[in-house]
Motif scaffolding. Structure first.
Motif, PDB file in Angstrom:
ATOM      1  N   ARG A 117       0.828  -1.213   0.000  1.00 39.36           N
ATOM      2  CA  ARG A 117       0.000   0.000   0.000  1.00 39.36           C
ATOM      3  C   ARG A 117       0.858   1.256   0.000  1.00 39.36           C
ATOM      4  O   ARG A 117       0.584   2.213  -0.739  1.00 39.36           O
ATOM      5  N   GLU A 118       1.904   1.270   0.811  1.00 37.53           N
ATOM      6  CA  GLU A 118       2.758   2.459   0.882  1.00 37.53           C
ATOM      7  C   GLU A 118       3.476   2.691  -0.442  1.00 37.53           C
ATOM      8  O   GLU A 118       3.622   3.849  -0.881  1.00 37.53           O
ATOM      9  N   ASN A 119       3.925   1.623  -1.108  1.00 39.44           N
ATOM     10  CA  ASN A 119       4.537   1.769  -2.427  1.00 39.44           C
ATOM     11  C   ASN A 119       3.549   2.379  -3.416  1.00 39.44           C
ATOM     12  O   ASN A 119       3.900   3.284  -4.193  1.00 39.44           O
ATOM     13  N   LEU A 120       2.314   1.898  -3.391  1.00 37.47           N
ATOM     14  CA  LEU A 120       1.302   2.432  -4.306  1.00 37.47           C
ATOM     15  C   LEU A 120       1.009   3.902  -3.994  1.00 37.47           C
ATOM     16  O   LEU A 120       0.908   4.732  -4.908  1.00 37.47           O
ATOM     17  N   GLU A 121       0.884   4.213  -2.739  1.00 39.94           N
ATOM     18  CA  GLU A 121       0.565   5.597  -2.372  1.00 39.94           C
ATOM     19  C   GLU A 121       1.658   6.561  -2.813  1.00 39.94           C
ATOM     20  O   GLU A 121       1.368   7.697  -3.198  1.00 39.94           O
ATOM     21  N   LEU A 122       2.916   6.119  -2.792  1.00 47.89           N
ATOM     22  CA  LEU A 122       3.992   6.984  -3.255  1.00 47.89           C
ATOM     23  C   LEU A 122       3.849   7.309  -4.740  1.00 47.89           C
ATOM     24  O   LEU A 122       4.247   8.389  -5.185  1.00 47.89           O
ATOM     25  N   GLY A 123       3.281   6.365  -5.500  1.00 39.34           N
ATOM     26  CA  GLY A 123       3.063   6.638  -6.921  1.00 39.34           C
ATOM     27  C   GLY A 123       1.992   7.672  -7.175  1.00 39.34           C
ATOM     28  O   GLY A 123       1.890   8.215  -8.282  1.00 39.34           O
ATOM     29  N   ALA A 124       1.188   7.977  -6.150  1.00 36.18           N
ATOM     30  CA  ALA A 124       0.057   8.905  -6.309  1.00 36.18           C
ATOM     31  C   ALA A 124       0.337  10.254  -5.674  1.00 36.18           C
ATOM     32  O   ALA A 124      -0.599  10.944  -5.267  1.00 36.18           O
ATOM     33  N   TYR A 125       1.612  10.629  -5.595  1.00 36.15           N
ATOM     34  CA  TYR A 125       1.915  11.862  -4.865  1.00 36.15           C
ATOM     35  C   TYR A 125       1.299  13.101  -5.513  1.00 36.15           C
ATOM     36  O   TYR A 125       1.138  14.131  -4.871  1.00 36.15           O
ATOM     37  N   LEU A 126       0.906  13.003  -6.787  1.00 37.08           N
ATOM     38  CA  LEU A 126       0.234  14.131  -7.437  1.00 37.08           C
ATOM     39  C   LEU A 126      -1.269  14.147  -7.164  1.00 37.08           C
ATOM     40  O   LEU A 126      -1.940  15.120  -7.466  1.00 37.08           O
ATOM     41  N   HIS A 127      -1.785  13.045  -6.619  1.00 42.65           N
ATOM     42  CA  HIS A 127      -3.233  12.914  -6.418  1.00 42.65           C
ATOM     43  C   HIS A 127      -3.468  12.496  -4.976  1.00 42.65           C
ATOM     44  O   HIS A 127      -3.788  11.350  -4.689  1.00 42.65           O
ATOM     45  N   ARG A 128      -3.315  13.418  -4.064  1.00 38.51           N
ATOM     46  CA  ARG A 128      -3.295  13.076  -2.654  1.00 38.51           C
ATOM     47  C   ARG A 128      -4.678  13.039  -2.008  1.00 38.51           C
ATOM     48  O   ARG A 128      -4.795  12.629  -0.851  1.00 38.51           O
ATOM     49  N   ASP A 129      -5.733  13.492  -2.701  1.00 36.40           N
ATOM     50  CA  ASP A 129      -7.035  13.464  -2.047  1.00 36.40           C
ATOM     51  C   ASP A 129      -7.479  12.023  -1.843  1.00 36.40           C
ATOM     52  O   ASP A 129      -7.207  11.132  -2.656  1.00 36.40           O
ATOM     53  N   ALA A 130      -8.151  11.778  -0.743  1.00 39.14           N
ATOM     54  CA  ALA A 130      -8.468  10.412  -0.310  1.00 39.14           C
ATOM     55  C   ALA A 130      -9.326   9.668  -1.320  1.00 39.14           C
ATOM     56  O   ALA A 130      -9.114   8.470  -1.565  1.00 39.14           O
ATOM     57  N   LYS A 131     -10.282  10.336  -1.920  1.00 38.19           N
ATOM     58  CA  LYS A 131     -11.200   9.666  -2.850  1.00 38.19           C
ATOM     59  C   LYS A 131     -10.458   9.175  -4.085  1.00 38.19           C
ATOM     60  O   LYS A 131     -10.604   8.015  -4.502  1.00 38.19           O
ATOM     61  N   THR A 132      -9.640  10.040  -4.673  1.00 41.51           N
ATOM     62  CA  THR A 132      -8.885   9.654  -5.860  1.00 41.51           C
ATOM     63  C   THR A 132      -7.902   8.536  -5.538  1.00 41.51           C
ATOM     64  O   THR A 132      -7.756   7.577  -6.301  1.00 41.51           O
ATOM     65  N   MET A 133      -7.241   8.648  -4.380  1.00 41.60           N
ATOM     66  CA  MET A 133      -6.298   7.610  -3.964  1.00 41.60           C
ATOM     67  C   MET A 133      -7.009   6.271  -3.820  1.00 41.60           C
ATOM     68  O   MET A 133      -6.535   5.241  -4.320  1.00 41.60           O
ATOM     69  N   ARG A 134      -8.151   6.274  -3.155  1.00 38.39           N
ATOM     70  CA  ARG A 134      -8.895   5.033  -2.925  1.00 38.39           C
ATOM     71  C   ARG A 134      -9.357   4.417  -4.244  1.00 38.39           C
ATOM     72  O   ARG A 134      -9.214   3.209  -4.465  1.00 38.39           O
ATOM     73  N   GLU A 135      -9.896   5.232  -5.132  1.00 37.06           N
ATOM     74  CA  GLU A 135     -10.381   4.724  -6.417  1.00 37.06           C
ATOM     75  C   GLU A 135      -9.252   4.137  -7.249  1.00 37.06           C
ATOM     76  O   GLU A 135      -9.405   3.079  -7.880  1.00 37.06           O
ATOM     77  N   THR A 136      -8.110   4.810  -7.248  1.00 33.82           N
ATOM     78  CA  THR A 136      -7.004   4.340  -8.079  1.00 33.82           C
ATOM     79  C   THR A 136      -6.416   3.056  -7.517  1.00 33.82           C
ATOM     80  O   THR A 136      -6.066   2.137  -8.278  1.00 33.82           O
ATOM     81  N   ILE A 137      -6.301   2.948  -6.200  1.00 35.20           N
ATOM     82  CA  ILE A 137      -5.838   1.699  -5.598  1.00 35.20           C
ATOM     83  C   ILE A 137      -6.813   0.567  -5.913  1.00 35.20           C
ATOM     84  O   ILE A 137      -6.397  -0.561  -6.218  1.00 35.20           O
ATOM     85  N   GLU A 138      -8.110   0.847  -5.884  1.00 32.11           N
ATOM     86  CA  GLU A 138      -9.099  -0.174  -6.241  1.00 32.11           C
ATOM     87  C   GLU A 138      -8.911  -0.638  -7.678  1.00 32.11           C
ATOM     88  O   GLU A 138      -8.994  -1.836  -7.979  1.00 32.11           O
ATOM     89  N   ASP A 139      -8.639   0.300  -8.573  1.00 35.91           N
ATOM     90  CA  ASP A 139      -8.422  -0.063  -9.980  1.00 35.91           C
ATOM     91  C   ASP A 139      -7.192  -0.946 -10.136  1.00 35.91           C
ATOM     92  O   ASP A 139      -7.200  -1.931 -10.878  1.00 35.91           O
ATOM     93  N   VAL A 140      -6.119  -0.578  -9.423  1.00 34.78           N
ATOM     94  CA  VAL A 140      -4.879  -1.351  -9.519  1.00 34.78           C
ATOM     95  C   VAL A 140      -5.075  -2.764  -8.977  1.00 34.78           C
ATOM     96  O   VAL A 140      -4.592  -3.740  -9.565  1.00 34.78           O
ATOM     97  N   THR A 141      -5.797  -2.893  -7.886  1.00 36.44           N
ATOM     98  CA  THR A 141      -5.984  -4.222  -7.298  1.00 36.44           C
ATOM     99  C   THR A 141      -6.988  -5.058  -8.088  1.00 36.44           C
ATOM    100  O   THR A 141      -6.960  -6.288  -8.008  1.00 36.44           O
ATOM    101  N   LYS A 142      -7.867  -4.423  -8.844  1.00 38.78           N
ATOM    102  CA  LYS A 142      -8.704  -5.184  -9.783  1.00 38.78           C
ATOM    103  C   LYS A 142      -7.842  -5.753 -10.906  1.00 38.78           C
ATOM    104  O   LYS A 142      -8.044  -6.878 -11.353  1.00 38.78           O
TER     105      LYS A 142
END
Length: 252
Positions: free
Chosen positions: A112-137
């Motif tokens: 999770r921490e590795n993925l979150e580092l890739g989203a440093y341009l998109h720090r809002d919680a909703k965008t982060m959550r949606e993108t992590i969901e897409d990656v794990t799908k």
């Protein structure tokens, strides 16, 4: 399965305009001419492969696009705008992400921490959550290992993590450097199926790949690099039947 929200809006380009264009690009390592004036184009929605022997200049090409190496001369344009001179973080903000050779994950951080580092341009919680969901799908194994440290993953899982981290920036153009390197054949197939799904979701892909057979089978077009120059290019299905390609790279 399609990735729901992996990418920002694809820019509107005039018909026939490439998303990425390299023109007479030259890169030197000291006195060594690594790229000797290569020109290539990648159009929206394509998977384009760069193939060739070790030392041909494939990784150098991706690093030049990503702003990690200076050009000796030539130009690189993305969405019609010049890239030369821009900082790497600005290129990420513009829509270019790189999953580097060797994966370069952070072994002591969790998935999770590795993925979150890739989203440093998109720090809002909703965008982060949606993108992590897409990656794990796309990569269910990552979803099963979110609290594991990256260094405990298999080579194939680490490659999934590297690609997933690059997708967290929601790129328009994804650069992949040797995604099959050091990975079991079964997982190679899974990763390239995922690459096709990423492209189907609207992300344009330029992939460097040592496995010529799967690179040509998975891409629309390909360029063959030989000692810093483009030796051949064309539709991948045509190149796969070329006697020179078969003899040099496919064991024909």
């Amino acid at each position: 399965m399609r990735v729901a929200h992996p990418t920002r809006a694809v820019p509107k380009l005039a018909e026939g305009t490439p998303l990425l264009a390299l023109d007479d690009v030259r890169v030197n390592y000291g006195g060594i001419k690594a790229l000797k004036g290569i020109s290539l184009q990648v159009f929206p929605g394509e998977i384009v492969a760069l193939i060739g022997a070790n030392g041909a200049g494939k990784t150098t090409t991706l690093k030049a696009i990503a702003g990690l190496l200076p050009l000796a001369s030539g130009s690189i344009r993305f969405c019609g705008e010049p890239l030369v001179g821009k900082a790497t973080e600005d290129l990420v903000a513009a829509g270019i992400s790189l999953a580097p050779e060797g994966r370069a994950i952070f072994p002591n951080l969790t998935v999770r921490e590795n993925l979150e580092l890739g989203a440093y341009l998109h720090r809002d919680a909703k965008t982060m959550r949606e993108t992590i969901e897409d990656v794990t799908k796309l990569f269910p194994r990552l979803g099963e290992r979110m609290t594991q440290e990256g260094g405990t993953l298999s080579g194939g899982e680490q490659q999934m993590l590297a690609i997933g981290r690059a997708l967290m920036a929601r790129p328009t153009l994804l650069l992949l450097d040797e995604p099959s390197l050091g990975i079991a054949p079964k997982l190679v197939q899974q990763i390239f199926e995922a690459i096709k799904q990423i492209a189907a979701s609207g992300v344009t892909i330029l992939v460097v790949e040592q496995n010529t057979r799967i690179a040509l089978a998975s891409s629309h077009r390909a360029y063959v690099l030989r000692t810093g120059e483009i030796a051949l290019s064309g539709e991948s299905k045509v190149l796969a039947k070329d006697p020179e390609i078969q003899a040099a790279y496919l064991g024909g």
